[in-house]
Design a protein around this motif. Sequence first.
Motif, PDB file in Angstrom:
ATOM      1  N   ASN A 285       0.830  -1.206   0.000  1.00  0.00           N
ATOM      2  CA  ASN A 285       0.000   0.000   0.000  1.00  0.00           C
ATOM      3  C   ASN A 285       0.859   1.249   0.000  1.00  0.00           C
ATOM      4  O   ASN A 285       0.599   2.207  -0.721  1.00  0.00           O
ATOM      5  CB  ASN A 285      -0.922  -0.006   1.215  1.00  0.00           C
ATOM      6  N   ASN A 286       1.897   1.264   0.837  1.00  0.00           N
ATOM      7  CA  ASN A 286       2.790   2.420   0.881  1.00  0.00           C
ATOM      8  C   ASN A 286       3.552   2.585  -0.413  1.00  0.00           C
ATOM      9  O   ASN A 286       3.777   3.686  -0.886  1.00  0.00           O
ATOM     10  CB  ASN A 286       3.758   2.290   2.051  1.00  0.00           C
ATOM     11  N   TYR A 338      13.052   5.897   5.871  1.00  0.00           N
ATOM     12  CA  TYR A 338      12.629   4.716   5.130  1.00  0.00           C
ATOM     13  C   TYR A 338      12.275   3.586   6.103  1.00  0.00           C
ATOM     14  O   TYR A 338      12.834   3.482   7.206  1.00  0.00           O
ATOM     15  CB  TYR A 338      13.729   4.229   4.191  1.00  0.00           C
ATOM     16  N   VAL A 339      11.332   2.734   5.684  1.00  0.00           N
ATOM     17  CA  VAL A 339      10.961   1.528   6.420  1.00  0.00           C
ATOM     18  C   VAL A 339      11.446   0.313   5.628  1.00  0.00           C
ATOM     19  O   VAL A 339      11.206   0.219   4.416  1.00  0.00           O
ATOM     20  CB  VAL A 339       9.439   1.438   6.619  1.00  0.00           C
ATOM     21  N   PHE A 415      10.320   1.145   1.779  1.00  0.00           N
ATOM     22  CA  PHE A 415       9.632   2.280   1.150  1.00  0.00           C
ATOM     23  C   PHE A 415       9.925   3.561   1.922  1.00  0.00           C
ATOM     24  O   PHE A 415      10.360   3.528   3.081  1.00  0.00           O
ATOM     25  CB  PHE A 415       8.113   2.046   1.072  1.00  0.00           C
ATOM     26  N   LEU A 416       9.719   4.698   1.261  1.00  0.00           N
ATOM     27  CA  LEU A 416       9.948   6.020   1.833  1.00  0.00           C
ATOM     28  C   LEU A 416       8.686   6.492   2.512  1.00  0.00           C
ATOM     29  O   LEU A 416       7.602   6.485   1.926  1.00  0.00           O
ATOM     30  CB  LEU A 416      10.370   6.997   0.733  1.00  0.00           C
ATOM     31  N   LEU A 417       8.808   6.920   3.796  1.00  0.00           N
ATOM     32  CA  LEU A 417       7.669   7.466   4.511  1.00  0.00           C
ATOM     33  C   LEU A 417       7.348   8.858   3.986  1.00  0.00           C
ATOM     34  O   LEU A 417       8.215   9.576   3.488  1.00  0.00           O
ATOM     35  CB  LEU A 417       7.962   7.548   5.989  1.00  0.00           C
ATOM     36  N   ALA A 418       6.070   9.229   4.117  1.00  0.00           N
ATOM     37  CA  ALA A 418       5.651  10.561   3.667  1.00  0.00           C
ATOM     38  C   ALA A 418       6.276  11.622   4.549  1.00  0.00           C
ATOM     39  O   ALA A 418       6.497  11.430   5.728  1.00  0.00           O
ATOM     40  CB  ALA A 418       4.136  10.663   3.713  1.00  0.00           C
TER      41      ALA A 418
END
Length: 418
Positions: A285-286, A338-339, A415-418
């Motif tokens: 989703n992210n 990032y996660v 993925f990169l967090l907003a």
Amino acid sequence: MMSYIILGFLCVIPSICLSVLTDGETQNDTLRDESGDSKTDVFRQLLNQETLIRMSLVKNVHSLMKDMVEMKESMSTSNKRLNDAEKEISSLKNEVHLLKTENRKLKEQAVKFQEQFKTTDSRFDEIEGNFTKVSFSRAKYERHLNKKIEDFEKNMSTILNDIKIEVRYLSVTLLDLNKHTMEINESIPILIESKFTEYSTIVSKSVSDINNKLITSKDYQEQLVYNLSTLGNDQSGLMKIISDHMNSTIMSIKADVEQSQKSQLKLSAAVSSLEVFRMNMSLLNNCGAKSIGFTVGVTSSSSTWSGDILVFPHLVTNHGNGYNPSTGKFTAPKDGTYVFFVAVNSYGSQTVYLNIVHNGLNVVQSMAYGSSASHQTGTNMALIHLDKGDSVWISHSSGTGYYTTSVPITTFSGFLLA
């Protein structure tokens, strides 16, 4: 030749000067005329003047000779310079000729370039049209992809709800199975005790009947021997039946216990798979919402792997092209938080430890610990701030091997967090 002329000129000059000074006549000390002493004084003055003139001429001759030598040297130097100049002029002429040839070639190439430029203009127009089509197709594909992601999220929500219901059902089933196992464990001693009590009562009754019959009748003794033999056979058969029944009961109980343990392991695996699935869904989703994110995996198992970096060659998603499937490293395209998530499945009953590494430093570790149950799952997640150009990868810590299928089980995501 020039030197001879100059020497002749120098010899002529003194004789001319001498003839001018002496009026072209030979003079001597015995000259006499009517004027007497006055003429002698004039002659002496003229001689003195002639001597001075001769000395002056000698100086001039020496000066002219020196000038002639210098002139010869200068002419020699000039000749050398002239030869050098002629050579240089010849070289310049060759260069001019080459430049003219090159200029002609350049003019020809310029004509060709003008013709090609006319063709290139049409190609640029065609390329511009292609870029416009590509941009339109890209926008259309993004809309199509967003719609697919939305449909996938809806379907995954339904699947997650079904999985939750199934997990609840498995939990209830596991509780019932544990309760049934406890009841069986409690009933085994009671069942054995009741069977032995019943058998002891029957044996005691039979012995009492035999004693009574022995007391009342001799004829019965012969029949008693036969009955005792039959009773022994019946007793052996009864003991065998009881033993078989007890063995079958114990085997059934063991099978129920093993089935309970397997169900418990399956439930644990299902719960772990559900957590992994939830995390992957969150990552997906992210990744769909952000411009930078990836999910990669391996599609072939290895029982002996113990290398340095675990390379995931199978790309599920790679938004932003930050992950390199050749090196196994993710390089941050820009600064941000990032996660990262790793899931590893052990090969059989083996144990394997993996690290999430940031620029060579271990951040967190996942463990798939080997036990009697095969294919254990190890997971972990890390939240890391990266500068542009920083790298993150999965490295081997200890243990050997990993398990996967054509649809990846051992995976790496971020993925990169907003």
